[in-house]
Design an enzyme around this catalytic site. Structure first.
Site, short mmCIF file in Angstrom:
data_model
loop_
_atom_site.label_atom_id
_atom_site.label_comp_id
_atom_site.label_asym_id
_atom_site.label_seq_id
_atom_site.Cartn_x
_atom_site.Cartn_y
_atom_site.Cartn_z
N ASP A 88 0.84 -1.19 0.00
CA ASP A 88 0.00 0.00 0.00
C ASP A 88 0.88 1.25 0.00
O ASP A 88 1.84 1.33 0.75
CB ASP A 88 -0.88 0.00 1.27
CG ASP A 88 -2.30 0.36 0.98
OD1 ASP A 88 -2.53 1.44 0.41
OD2 ASP A 88 -3.20 -0.43 1.33
N ASP A 108 -3.25 4.51 -2.46
CA ASP A 108 -4.34 4.94 -1.59
C ASP A 108 -4.88 6.30 -2.05
O ASP A 108 -4.10 7.21 -2.37
CB ASP A 108 -3.75 5.07 -0.17
CG ASP A 108 -4.78 5.28 0.91
OD1 ASP A 108 -5.61 4.39 1.09
OD2 ASP A 108 -4.73 6.33 1.59
N GLU A 125 -6.70 3.29 -5.85
CA GLU A 125 -7.97 3.43 -5.16
C GLU A 125 -8.50 4.81 -5.51
O GLU A 125 -7.93 5.82 -5.11
CB GLU A 125 -7.81 3.32 -3.64
CG GLU A 125 -9.15 3.38 -2.93
CD GLU A 125 -9.11 4.01 -1.54
OE1 GLU A 125 -10.06 3.82 -0.80
OE2 GLU A 125 -8.14 4.73 -1.22
N HIS A 153 -11.11 -3.66 3.40
CA HIS A 153 -11.08 -3.25 4.81
C HIS A 153 -11.94 -2.00 5.06
O HIS A 153 -12.20 -1.65 6.20
CB HIS A 153 -9.63 -2.98 5.24
CG HIS A 153 -9.01 -1.84 4.49
ND1 HIS A 153 -8.78 -1.88 3.12
CD2 HIS A 153 -8.61 -0.62 4.89
CE1 HIS A 153 -8.27 -0.73 2.74
NE2 HIS A 153 -8.13 0.05 3.79
N ASP A 154 -12.38 -1.37 3.99
CA ASP A 154 -13.26 -0.19 4.12
C ASP A 154 -14.72 -0.53 3.87
O ASP A 154 -15.61 0.26 4.19
CB ASP A 154 -12.87 0.89 3.09
CG ASP A 154 -11.48 1.44 3.32
OD1 ASP A 154 -11.07 1.56 4.49
OD2 ASP A 154 -10.80 1.75 2.33
#
Ligand code: GLC
Length: 568
Positions: free
Chosen positions: A116, A220, A290, A350-351
């Site tokens: 990430d 990210d 993302e 995870h979100d």
């Protein structure tokens, strides 16, 4: 005529770049496996569980690459998305030596490693920020976004943090009398990407991890890197919006700015200078963005060109469990995409709430897995999805995350007892479904959720049509979603019944053969059967992959009337 107006098949004579052919698997390091009994997952825990992901036999999941959420030193205000040192491992997760070993062990199994890259912000505890906040005259002052208070002493403008609980995106630093911008928690100050020294520093970070052998990055919030230089208010219509560009033709002034693409191009240039695992530049490293914006035409600018290789499509995260909604979102994206672009799909992260919880149980989750793993694009499986874990939010008072995401971050359920995760008390309690949704219980059952995921991943691996073939959605009756996938010598039909009752699905507007052979189904005992296609009988929530033709390079477009244009 092409197989689909938006996405022609890739070259079916040979494989595409590895990341197009791959199935990704997201690991949230805190919750995957705990090697030292402190209740928190770690890198050595991940190493110990790599065989679950890929051991070269059909008993493992068979994925091709890992995406690791952040494991860097962090005060954990946003569980690792607040980084205080970009070039190390947080002691809670291990050491750089552990990371190096993880890369070696993953590569030995044929698993790529994607890390990430959190470039929009650091932690307030990053030394860059400590310096920046120390005085207005500090040389690093301009590394972050500082602004004077509004005339009433309040925040400089009306921008909001993406997290509701955090209120405005500004926090006053009393020592220097200015506010700093934080698009997320106050512990995550936004870097100023207009400052050349920041770009230079971040280039070193990219190289640090690429030199250590990572195969790619997940960027990210890639759309947020630059903000309006004059820090103007968002227009009143957008003032309450936290995340999205929510009004057509209007964008929030702190996200999705055209200058973002310059940074992404720089990143791409660096990536393109690194050879891939096989030593060639052609098989190089990649970046997956993302970019959670809901406007497909804007999303299209982020990938397929000189910027990122691929981006997550957020469609599945926001839509109801309806065939028409799935069709509309997939077709909408494919229609908006530039030629040669390639999306990535994830059912959960995870979100994002887990599939079982969002779509209402294992039935929809099984069918959704078939969809994700048979669409054109790179699928990304979030840990625990392969065993059907449900969200398990902690009881009131025990929440850990600032934005209500604990439920989808609970420990991987290796067994019913929880001991498979680790011997300590886990940082979040495992879900009440651990008795059934666990690896041990499902490992030897080919009809389990894990069995289905394994079959799907293996089948995709053996099918050029699914990995890189053309796609065309078809009109179908009831609440269903039906599409063709095609490569030379391979024509597959995927059909999904979204209802909890059996369906006779009429497929119209296309000239299909009378029957086909079920290759794979969510339902036991169906694979291998030859079934009539007019109509196609599906069980409750059944999803099937049906082979229509072998050996004949049938172009679905050639036998079909043009499909309805994808909905906007
Ligand atoms: C991304 C991450 C999310 C994090 C945020 C801020 O959306 O996926 O977990 O909170 O960025 O870094």
């Amino acid at each position: 005529m092409t197989t689909h107006p938006q996405i022609p098949p890739q070259d079916t004579d040979g494989p595409g770049p590895w990341w197009r052919e791959a199935v990704l698997y997201q690991i949230y390091p805190r919750s995957f496996a705990d090697s030292n009994g402190d209740g928190i997952g770690d890198l050595r825990g991940i190493i110990s569980r790599l065989d679950h992901l890929r051991d070269g036999t059909p008993s493992s999941l068979g994925v091709d690459a890992l995406w690791l959420s952040p494991f860097y030193p962090s005060p954990q205000a946003d569980f690792g998305y607040d980084i205080s040192d970009y070039q190390d491992v947080d002691p809670v997760y291990g050491t750089l030596a552990d990371f190096d070993e993880l890369v070696v062990e993953a590569h030995r199994r044929g698993l790529r490693v994607v890390v990430d890259l959190v470039m929009n912000h650091t932690s307030t505890e990053h030394p860059w920020f400590t310096e920046s906040r120390s005085s207005r005259a500090n040389p690093k002052r301009n590394w972050y976004i500082w602004a004077d208070p509004a005339p009433d002493g309040g925040p400089p403008n009306n921008w909001l943090s993406a997290f509701e609980k955090c209120g405005p995106a500004w926090t006053l630093d009393p020592a220097t009398g200015q506010y700093y911008l934080h698009s997320f928690t106050p512990g995550q100050p936004d870097l100023n990407w207009r400052e050349p020294a920041v770009r230079e520093a971040m280039r070193k970070v990219w190289r640090f991890w690429l030199d250590r052998g990572v195969d790619g990055f997940r960027a990210d919030v890639a759309h947020r890197l630059l903000k309006d230089e004059r820090l103007r208010d968002n227009p009143p219509e957008l003032a309450p919006a936290r995340r999205h560009v929510s009004v057509p033709g209007m964008r929030q002034r702190q996200l999705d700015l055209p200058e973002v693409h310059d940074v992404l191009r720089e990143l791409r240039e660096v990536l393109d200078s690194y050879p891939g695992l096989d030593g060639s530049l052609a098989e190089g490293r990649f970046v997956l963005g993302e970019v959670p914006i809901s406007d497909d035409s804007r999303l299209a600018d982020y990938f397929g060109g000189e910027g990122m290789h691929t981006v997550f499509h957020i469609a599945f995260w926001e839509q109801p469990w309806e065939g028409a909604a799935f069709r509309r979102t997939v077709d909408g994206l494919l229609a908006a995409m530039r030629p040669g672009s390639w999306p990535t799909y994830a059912l959960a992260t995870h979100d994002i709430s887990r599939t079982v919880s969002r779509f209402g149980g294992w039935g929809p989750a099984r069918a959704a897995a078939v969809i994700m793993l048979t669409l054109p694009g790179t699928p990304c499986v979030y840990y625990g999805e392969e065993i059907g874990m449900a969200d398990a939010p902690p009881p009131a008072g025990l929440e850990r995350d600032v934005d209500g995401r604990d439920g989808q971050r609970t420990p991987m359920q290796w067994d019913a007892s929880g001991k498979g995760f680790g011997t300590g008390t886990p940082w979040l309690a495992p879900g009440p479904d651990a008795g059934r949704a666990n690896v041990e219980a499902q490992r030897d059952d080919s009809e389990s959720m894990l069995g289905l995921y394994r079959r799907l991943i293996r089948y995709r691996g053996g099918s050029a049509a699914l990995r890189r073939g053309g796609y065309r959605s078809l009109d179908s009756s009831g609440d269903s979603y039906v599409y063709l996938r095609q490569a030379a010598g391979e024509l597959l039909l995927v059909a999904v019944n979204f209802r909890h009752v059996p369906a006779q699905v009429e497929i119209t507007g296309v000239d299909l053969p009378a029957a086909g052979r079920i290759e794979l189904s969510t339902h036991a005992g169906r694979a291998g059967a030859t079934v009539p296609l007019g109509p196609l009988a599906l069980g409750p929530l059944e999803a099937v992959v049906v082979r229509l033709a072998d050996g004949v390079p049938t172009d679905p477009g050639a036998t079909a009337a043009p499909s309805k244009g994808p909905a906007a």
